[in-house]
Design a protein around this motif. Structure first.
Motif, short mmCIF file in Angstrom:
data_model
loop_
_atom_site.label_atom_id
_atom_site.label_comp_id
_atom_site.label_asym_id
_atom_site.label_seq_id
_atom_site.Cartn_x
_atom_site.Cartn_y
_atom_site.Cartn_z
N GLY A 179 -21.35 48.60 8.31
CA GLY A 179 -21.14 50.00 8.66
C GLY A 179 -22.21 50.57 9.57
O GLY A 179 -22.00 51.59 10.22
N HIS A 180 -23.36 49.92 9.62
CA HIS A 180 -24.45 50.46 10.43
C HIS A 180 -24.69 49.69 11.73
O HIS A 180 -25.74 49.83 12.36
CB HIS A 180 -25.72 50.63 9.58
CG HIS A 180 -25.45 51.54 8.43
ND1 HIS A 180 -25.24 52.90 8.61
CD2 HIS A 180 -25.25 51.29 7.12
CE1 HIS A 180 -24.95 53.44 7.43
NE2 HIS A 180 -24.94 52.49 6.52
N CYS A 190 -24.88 59.38 11.92
CA CYS A 190 -24.52 58.63 10.72
C CYS A 190 -25.42 59.07 9.56
O CYS A 190 -26.52 59.58 9.78
CB CYS A 190 -24.71 57.14 10.99
SG CYS A 190 -24.25 56.07 9.61
N CYS A 192 -27.20 57.31 7.85
CA CYS A 192 -28.44 56.52 7.87
C CYS A 192 -29.47 57.10 8.84
O CYS A 192 -30.62 56.66 8.87
CB CYS A 192 -28.15 55.07 8.24
SG CYS A 192 -27.80 54.82 9.99
N CYS A 197 -23.08 54.72 14.62
CA CYS A 197 -22.78 53.56 13.76
C CYS A 197 -21.26 53.49 13.52
O CYS A 197 -20.57 54.52 13.57
CB CYS A 197 -23.42 53.71 12.39
SG CYS A 197 -25.21 53.72 12.40
ZN LIG Z 1 -25.58 54.20 10.12
#
Ligand SMILES: [Zn+2]
Length: 340
Positions: A179-180, A190, A192, A197
């Motif tokens: 996912g990243h 995102c 994160c 991402c």
């Molecule tokens: Zn991410």
């Protein structure tokens, strides 16, 4: 120990619901595509995840749903051979400590010890997506695969990589953070902290943000009726209902998510050369077919000549039970030394 009679508990602790299941390994005869899966689901139970953010409420809810699943299967914790509980986020498996879970509010929390005390049995901790891929590998859509990738789409996007028939976990256990992958530098923000991402482009959260923009401009009545303009209220079921009503605006949002998923899948195929990619998670159980079509077409356009024909794209077979089944299988493997 006769594993035929042994029963294992698996629990998936998610941000919105907690799902428990009891499983019994089947003795396998000759391996064939048509043989029954090597684990049998005996029961399942589900509760909503408590919203208080307090660890003790979460432990009580997990213990309750585990007991419900045991009652339904006519057994008790004293009779279980093993138990595993999966959470999102990084963990210390040996110490039974949950390091950090953005959606559950746990930080450096001894979840295994607390649950062992509540249920009276040793508990093994698992990462949810890795458990889901293991479940599908042993008993679901990835059965028999040697090289595969599992992608689970929901609030976020998680992944698991299978190399030579085994789950690849990397040097510190965090492999598979599909996912990243950054697909669109400078794209949407995102969770994160990075921009662009895959998760920020193709998760249910990403689709919900698009839906808010559309709904507030009056372009998709079915989506607006289902969730208004609060992106947290856009469940996968809201998109499913809009698609069923033939709402093209909802369709475009899903197809766009599928497009970015397909770009990510093309990268994965180029790097890993898997024979199969499995799509799972809450989004896929609601409208996986449409998402798969968009993703597969995009992936195939981007692969080198001949490569597209070597990779299948399948949907989860175990659905909600993939993660609990994976927990049970991992608990069995630990106890019996089974390498399925
Ligand atoms: Zn991410």
């Amino acid at each position: 120990m006769p594993s035929e009679q042994a029963v294992y508990l698996g629990v998936d602790v998610g941000a919105t619901k907690i799902i428990a299941g009891l499983f019994r390994p089947r003795t396998q005869g000759k391996k064939s595509e048509t043989a029954a899966p090597p684990v049998e689901a005996l029961s399942q139970a589900k509760v909503r995840t408590p919203k208080s953010g307090k660890a003790k409420d979460l432990v009580a809810a997990i213990a309750d749903v585990a007991r419900l699943a045991m009652e339904e299967a006519g057994t008790s914790s004293a009779k279980l051979a093993g138990a595993g509980v999966a959470v999102p986020g990084p963990l210390d498996r040996e110490g039974g400590i949950v390091r950090y879970t953005p959606n559950l509010g746990l930080e450096n929390y001894p979840l295994a010890a607390e649950l062992s005390q509540a249920l009276g049995i040793p508990i093994r901790l698992e990462n949810d997506v890795q458990a889901g891929v293991l479940g599908e590998l042993v008993a679901g859509g990835l059965r028999g695969a040697r090289n595969a990738v599992g992608i689970f789409l929901g609030t976020g996007i998680g992944g698991g990589i299978v190399i030579d028939g085994k789950l690849y976990t990397g040097s510190t256990g965090s492999a598979g953070e599909i996912g990243h992958m950054i697909l669109l530098e400078g794209g949407p923000l995102c969770g994160c902290g990075n921009y662009g991402c895959l998760e920020a482009l193709a998760s249910r959260t990403a689709m919900a943000k698009d839906a808010v923009a559309l709904a507030s401009s009056g372009k998709s009545l079915p989506l607006f009726e289902a969730a208004g303009t609060d992106f947290r209220k856009f469940r996968s079921s809201a998109f499913e209902a809009a698609l069923e009503q033939g709402d093209e605006a909802a369709g475009r949002i899903v197809d766009r998510a599928g497009f970015w998923l397909g770009v990510g899948m093309a990268n994965l195929v180029n790097i890993l050369n898997p024979e199969v990619i499995l799509l799972g998670g809450g989004v896929v159980s609601r409208f996986g077919k449409r998402l798969r079509e968009a993703a597969k077409a995009t992936m195939e356009e981007r692969l080198m000549t001949g490569l597209a024909a070597t990779v299948k794209v399948v949907l989860s077979e175990l659905g909600d039970l993939a993660v609990p089944a994976g927990c049970a299988i991992a608990a069995e493997a630990e106890l019996e030394g089974v390498k399925r």
